[in-house]
Design a protein around this motif. Sequence first.
Motif, PDB file in Angstrom:
ATOM      1  N   ARG A 397       0.859  -1.190   0.000  1.00  0.00           N
ATOM      2  CA  ARG A 397       0.000   0.000   0.000  1.00  0.00           C
ATOM      3  C   ARG A 397       0.891   1.235   0.000  1.00  0.00           C
ATOM      4  N   THR A 398       0.450   2.290  -0.715  1.00  0.00           N
ATOM      5  CA  THR A 398       1.206   3.544  -0.760  1.00  0.00           C
ATOM      6  C   THR A 398       0.258   4.720  -0.539  1.00  0.00           C
ATOM      7  N   ASN A 399       0.841   5.876  -0.377  1.00  0.00           N
ATOM      8  CA  ASN A 399       0.034   7.093  -0.199  1.00  0.00           C
ATOM      9  C   ASN A 399      -0.707   7.413  -1.492  1.00  0.00           C
ATOM     10  N   ARG A 400      -1.975   7.827  -1.362  1.00  0.00           N
ATOM     11  CA  ARG A 400      -2.762   8.136  -2.555  1.00  0.00           C
ATOM     12  C   ARG A 400      -2.118   9.261  -3.379  1.00  0.00           C
ATOM     13  N   ALA A 401      -1.348  10.097  -2.691  1.00  0.00           N
ATOM     14  CA  ALA A 401      -0.741  11.235  -3.390  1.00  0.00           C
ATOM     15  C   ALA A 401       0.462  10.816  -4.225  1.00  0.00           C
ATOM     16  N   THR A 402       0.985   9.596  -3.957  1.00  0.00           N
ATOM     17  CA  THR A 402       2.180   9.148  -4.703  1.00  0.00           C
ATOM     18  C   THR A 402       1.948   7.752  -5.284  1.00  0.00           C
ATOM     19  N   PRO A 403       1.018   7.625  -6.252  1.00  0.00           N
ATOM     20  CA  PRO A 403       0.813   6.308  -6.868  1.00  0.00           C
ATOM     21  C   PRO A 403       2.087   5.834  -7.556  1.00  0.00           C
ATOM     22  N   ILE A 404       2.233   4.509  -7.614  1.00  0.00           N
ATOM     23  CA  ILE A 404       3.453   3.918  -8.168  1.00  0.00           C
ATOM     24  C   ILE A 404       3.080   3.085  -9.383  1.00  0.00           C
ATOM     25  N   ALA A 405       3.783   3.296 -10.492  1.00  0.00           N
ATOM     26  CA  ALA A 405       3.511   2.568 -11.722  1.00  0.00           C
ATOM     27  C   ALA A 405       4.111   1.173 -11.679  1.00  0.00           C
ATOM     28  N   ALA A 406       3.550   0.289 -12.484  1.00  0.00           N
ATOM     29  CA  ALA A 406       4.077  -1.083 -12.562  1.00  0.00           C
ATOM     30  C   ALA A 406       5.517  -1.052 -13.040  1.00  0.00           C
ATOM     31  N   GLY A 407       6.375  -1.819 -12.356  1.00  0.00           N
ATOM     32  CA  GLY A 407       7.774  -1.911 -12.718  1.00  0.00           C
ATOM     33  C   GLY A 407       8.654  -0.874 -12.073  1.00  0.00           C
ATOM     34  N   ALA A 408       8.048   0.090 -11.378  1.00  0.00           N
ATOM     35  CA  ALA A 408       8.843   1.138 -10.738  1.00  0.00           C
ATOM     36  C   ALA A 408       9.471   0.621  -9.450  1.00  0.00           C
ATOM     37  N   PRO A 409      10.668   1.096  -9.110  1.00  0.00           N
ATOM     38  CA  PRO A 409      11.297   0.687  -7.853  1.00  0.00           C
ATOM     39  C   PRO A 409      10.588   1.305  -6.664  1.00  0.00           C
ATOM     40  N   VAL A 410      10.531   0.531  -5.566  1.00  0.00           N
ATOM     41  CA  VAL A 410       9.866   1.005  -4.346  1.00  0.00           C
ATOM     42  C   VAL A 410      10.765   0.733  -3.158  1.00  0.00           C
ATOM     43  N   ARG A 411      10.439   1.430  -2.048  1.00  0.00           N
ATOM     44  CA  ARG A 411      11.155   1.225  -0.792  1.00  0.00           C
ATOM     45  C   ARG A 411      10.123   0.927   0.290  1.00  0.00           C
ATOM     46  N   VAL A 412      10.413  -0.066   1.158  1.00  0.00           N
ATOM     47  CA  VAL A 412       9.524  -0.416   2.266  1.00  0.00           C
ATOM     48  C   VAL A 412       9.758   0.584   3.389  1.00  0.00           C
ATOM     49  N   VAL A 413       8.677   1.233   3.844  1.00  0.00           N
ATOM     50  CA  VAL A 413       8.798   2.218   4.921  1.00  0.00           C
ATOM     51  C   VAL A 413       8.141   1.750   6.207  1.00  0.00           C
ATOM     52  N   ALA A 414       7.254   0.734   6.132  1.00  0.00           N
ATOM     53  CA  ALA A 414       6.598   0.219   7.337  1.00  0.00           C
ATOM     54  C   ALA A 414       5.981  -1.136   7.013  1.00  0.00           C
ATOM     55  N   VAL A 415       5.672  -1.908   8.084  1.00  0.00           N
ATOM     56  CA  VAL A 415       5.052  -3.218   7.932  1.00  0.00           C
ATOM     57  C   VAL A 415       3.805  -3.262   8.800  1.00  0.00           C
ATOM     58  N   ASP A 416       2.674  -3.583   8.170  1.00  0.00           N
ATOM     59  CA  ASP A 416       1.407  -3.667   8.888  1.00  0.00           C
ATOM     60  C   ASP A 416       0.875  -5.099   8.723  1.00  0.00           C
ATOM     61  N   GLY A 417       1.248  -5.993   9.642  1.00  0.00           N
ATOM     62  CA  GLY A 417       0.870  -7.389   9.506  1.00  0.00           C
ATOM     63  C   GLY A 417       1.567  -7.994   8.308  1.00  0.00           C
ATOM     64  N   LEU A 418       0.770  -8.450   7.329  1.00  0.00           N
ATOM     65  CA  LEU A 418       1.321  -8.998   6.099  1.00  0.00           C
ATOM     66  C   LEU A 418       1.278  -7.991   4.960  1.00  0.00           C
ATOM     67  N   LEU A 419       1.004  -6.743   5.297  1.00  0.00           N
ATOM     68  CA  LEU A 419       0.925  -5.672   4.296  1.00  0.00           C
ATOM     69  C   LEU A 419       2.126  -4.751   4.448  1.00  0.00           C
ATOM     70  N   LEU A 420       2.792  -4.456   3.317  1.00  0.00           N
ATOM     71  CA  LEU A 420       3.954  -3.565   3.345  1.00  0.00           C
ATOM     72  C   LEU A 420       3.514  -2.150   2.956  1.00  0.00           C
ATOM     73  N   GLU A 421       3.968  -1.180   3.750  1.00  0.00           N
ATOM     74  CA  GLU A 421       3.787   0.232   3.387  1.00  0.00           C
ATOM     75  C   GLU A 421       4.996   0.630   2.550  1.00  0.00           C
ATOM     76  N   VAL A 422       4.769   1.091   1.296  1.00  0.00           N
ATOM     77  CA  VAL A 422       5.873   1.406   0.398  1.00  0.00           C
ATOM     78  C   VAL A 422       5.725   2.826  -0.149  1.00  0.00           C
ATOM     79  N   GLU A 423       6.832   3.294  -0.712  1.00  0.00           N
ATOM     80  CA  GLU A 423       6.839   4.608  -1.374  1.00  0.00           C
ATOM     81  C   GLU A 423       7.763   4.521  -2.591  1.00  0.00           C
ATOM     82  N   PRO A 424       7.639   5.467  -3.515  1.00  0.00           N
ATOM     83  CA  PRO A 424       8.560   5.454  -4.663  1.00  0.00           C
ATOM     84  C   PRO A 424      10.002   5.578  -4.192  1.00  0.00           C
ATOM     85  N   LEU A 425      10.882   4.888  -4.892  1.00  0.00           N
ATOM     86  CA  LEU A 425      12.279   4.940  -4.502  1.00  0.00           C
ATOM     87  C   LEU A 425      12.820   6.358  -4.651  1.00  0.00           C
TER      88      LEU A 425
END
Length: 434
Positions: A397-425
């Motif tokens: 899941r990412t912030n609605r303000a920063t959608p991420i396109a398919a194939g784009a690099p991401v960085r894990v910023v938090a873990v919520d159970g089995l869900l990863l919080e990510v943002e654009p690299l």
Amino acid sequence: MPIVRIGRVALGTLALLAACSAFAGPASSATTTPPADTAAADTSAPSSKGVNVIEVTGYIDPIMKRFILSSVDKAVSDGVEALVIQLDSPGSLLPQRQLDALEKSLRNEQRVPIAVWVGPLGARANGGANRLVAAADVVGMAPSTRIGNSTPASAGDPLVGRRYTQNEAVKAGLAQSNAPVLVQFVGELDGRTIGGRTLDTAFPATEADGKLTAKVNAVRFAKLGLLDRLLHTAVNPSVAYLLFVIALALFVFEFFTGGIGIAAFVGLAAFVLAAAGLGNLPTRPLGVIMIAIAMLGFAIDVQAGSPRFWTGVGTVGLVAGSFTLFTDGIRVPLYMIGVMVLMTVLFMVNGMPTMVRTRFATPTIGREAMIGEVGTAVDGIGPEGVVRVLGAPWRARTNRATPIAAGAPVRVVAVDGLLLEVEPLEGGAKDAGH
């Protein structure tokens, strides 16, 4: 570590074999059937001690031989009128010398008459089992039963090379009774003179309607004890083969689980029973070796993680070993070989690799350690989707303000159970210095 596990398995097998040897014996269970029909009104009391009946099914092996001989001694000590053997056997697994000795012992028995009833419906006495028929003082056959094709006992033996139906055996004088049920056969023994002794197996009784009939005296049934029955069941080509393949497959399974669990003990029990069966059957060592090599081949490719050359070797070895496991005309049914080969291949190709990957891919650190890891968006994330991090797919899941396109690099910023919080690299919060 694998050597330690193999050592534990070997010690466990020896201990279990020793236990079986210590407790195996000619124990039998017996029940007594009252002779009188509840519909009978006034009867004269039975004057004899009745008869003992033992159930002889499956191959005549050392366990069954011991049971038959001990039952003869028990019939003598009980003082019964006769010992009746209820027979349904595909043949004998005894060496010729032992089979000859068993027939001679029964044929020369003078202490108690011995009768054989081939039944129930559809039973047979094939191969060496006919030596019991030949040695009996009286023989009876139920409908749809057959005898014949026995191991030669003497020149001119009529049971050699031919099979007889019930009517054919009676006409040829090989059977004296065509009783459809055991109780009737016991009743027909009444009044027969064997070895100068007139049998008393029935007594007159008056029915409620005044009709005079005959009732059999007490009939005591006996069969193999629990442990002997279990070992005797294992002395069956199909059962021994099934247990042997299952035991080896479970050993391979336990080898890759990294510990001793339920599968190991089930495998040990199956292996002990298989060893008992194969030890009493005419087993070809080459067949055993080929099946063992087949399992080793499967294990090699399980370790490699995908079916390759050794899976083919294992499949061919298992098929060849299955067809060559026994000698002397004993065969495992074709359908059973097909089912076992198919199940084993599926287990080794699909089940085992999945289990191994699950076992050894289990993380040894907390999910929080994934924070800061870099991955790739599998599809567009806006705000949720799938990313691949450390070679595995994760819901993200990412912030609605920063959608991420398919194939784009991401960085894990938090873990919520089995869900990863990510943002654009690039352009994320960390990149912006927040």
